[in-house]
Motif scaffolding. Sequence first.
Motif, PDB file in Angstrom:
ATOM      1  N   ALA A 170       2.433 -13.566 -13.344  1.00 14.13           N
ATOM      2  CA  ALA A 170       1.049 -14.114 -13.080  1.00 14.13           C
ATOM      3  C   ALA A 170       1.362 -15.052 -12.016  1.00 14.13           C
ATOM      4  O   ALA A 170       2.389 -15.733 -12.030  1.00 14.13           O
ATOM      5  N   HIS A 185       0.836 -10.366 -14.603  1.00 13.63           N
ATOM      6  CA  HIS A 185       0.408  -9.803 -13.140  1.00 13.63           C
ATOM      7  C   HIS A 185      -0.962 -10.214 -12.961  1.00 13.63           C
ATOM      8  O   HIS A 185      -1.430  -9.569 -11.818  1.00 13.63           O
ATOM      9  N   ALA A 186      -1.554 -11.182 -13.401  1.00 14.73           N
ATOM     10  CA  ALA A 186      -2.927 -11.767 -13.339  1.00 14.73           C
ATOM     11  C   ALA A 186      -2.971 -12.516 -11.945  1.00 14.73           C
ATOM     12  O   ALA A 186      -1.915 -13.340 -11.726  1.00 14.73           O
ATOM     13  N   LEU A 198      -5.375  -9.033 -10.067  1.00 12.16           N
ATOM     14  CA  LEU A 198      -4.174  -8.809 -10.279  1.00 12.16           C
ATOM     15  C   LEU A 198      -3.546  -9.672  -9.087  1.00 12.16           C
ATOM     16  O   LEU A 198      -3.919  -9.680  -7.955  1.00 12.16           O
ATOM     17  N   ASN A 199      -2.145  -9.900  -9.317  1.00  8.01           N
ATOM     18  CA  ASN A 199      -1.299 -10.378  -8.344  1.00  8.01           C
ATOM     19  C   ASN A 199      -0.421  -9.279  -7.337  1.00  8.01           C
ATOM     20  O   ASN A 199       0.651  -8.902  -7.586  1.00  8.01           O
ATOM     21  N   LEU A 216      -2.107  -0.229 -12.980  1.00 10.66           N
ATOM     22  CA  LEU A 216      -2.513  -1.557 -13.415  1.00 10.66           C
ATOM     23  C   LEU A 216      -3.955  -1.717 -12.809  1.00 10.66           C
ATOM     24  O   LEU A 216      -4.664  -2.591 -13.749  1.00 10.66           O
ATOM     25  N   ARG A 217      -4.302  -1.520 -11.704  1.00 10.25           N
ATOM     26  CA  ARG A 217      -5.593  -1.523 -11.284  1.00 10.25           C
ATOM     27  C   ARG A 217      -6.750  -0.883 -12.232  1.00 10.25           C
ATOM     28  O   ARG A 217      -7.670  -1.561 -12.572  1.00 10.25           O
ATOM     29  N   PHE A 220      -6.825  -2.798 -15.304  1.00 15.86           N
ATOM     30  CA  PHE A 220      -7.732  -4.131 -15.354  1.00 15.86           C
ATOM     31  C   PHE A 220      -9.426  -3.879 -15.241  1.00 15.86           C
ATOM     32  O   PHE A 220     -10.119  -4.592 -15.903  1.00 15.86           O
TER      33      PHE A 220
END
Length: 265
Positions: A170, A185-186, A198-199, A216-217, A220
Amino acid sequence: MSIAASARIHASAIVEDGAVIGANVVIGPFSVIGPQVSLGDGVTVKSHVVISGRTEIGLDSVIFPFASIGEIPQDLKFAGEETQLIIGARCRIREHVTINTGTDGGGGVTRVGDDCLIMAGAHVAHDAQVGNRVIIVNSSAVAGHCIIEDDVIIGGLSGIHQFVRIGEGAIIGAVTMVTHDVIPHALVQAPRGELDGLNLVGLKRKGVSRADITALRAAFQMLKQGEGAFQDRARRLSDETDSAYVRKMVDFILADSDRGFLTPS
């Protein structure tokens, strides 16, 4: 006292009886090393540093001037019990950094992992658990009992509230107050800490596959817009993904939390 023959200690430095000084350690002028300190091979302590308490510093780490490492916690409940600070290998701890030992109530150990960069004026409080390759930028503060996982970046002038967890990878923007847990990973920014995505830059730099980034996207978006409570959405994700990155995010959300979560707006 144990001082390796290859260590170089300035004549004005004080190394108290009981300290353990490894091979090729360099201790600069006017620094003070306490009796329960252990410095691993290749550690460099520059001028005017104070290292006290039951403190271990891993090999090839560098401590810059005016840092105070291993002093007692800034906690009124602390009653003088013997606790510990463990700092890993190849860390860079810059000027005026303060890192305190733990407390009995928090497990007794403050820990900083390997390859961390803690920049000027930053603070790591008692019982914090800081992972590997973490960057804490100038004048930021990590409060007591926090857990900062691997590869986290905390921007300058930011504050992390007690007991907060920040997940792996993150990034916290500058001048941000974080009062709730941050998923792995934020991207968090704004003065009161808003979960803003997300990062993605960090994921790409780490070489994460396009498939995992896409997963991940999508995860989210489900956490942001799905039905039910935040944890309910995470449980559904665990049944629908093959991505190890998404599963790690789900496990983080479903673990115990003392502060609740920053959730997507």
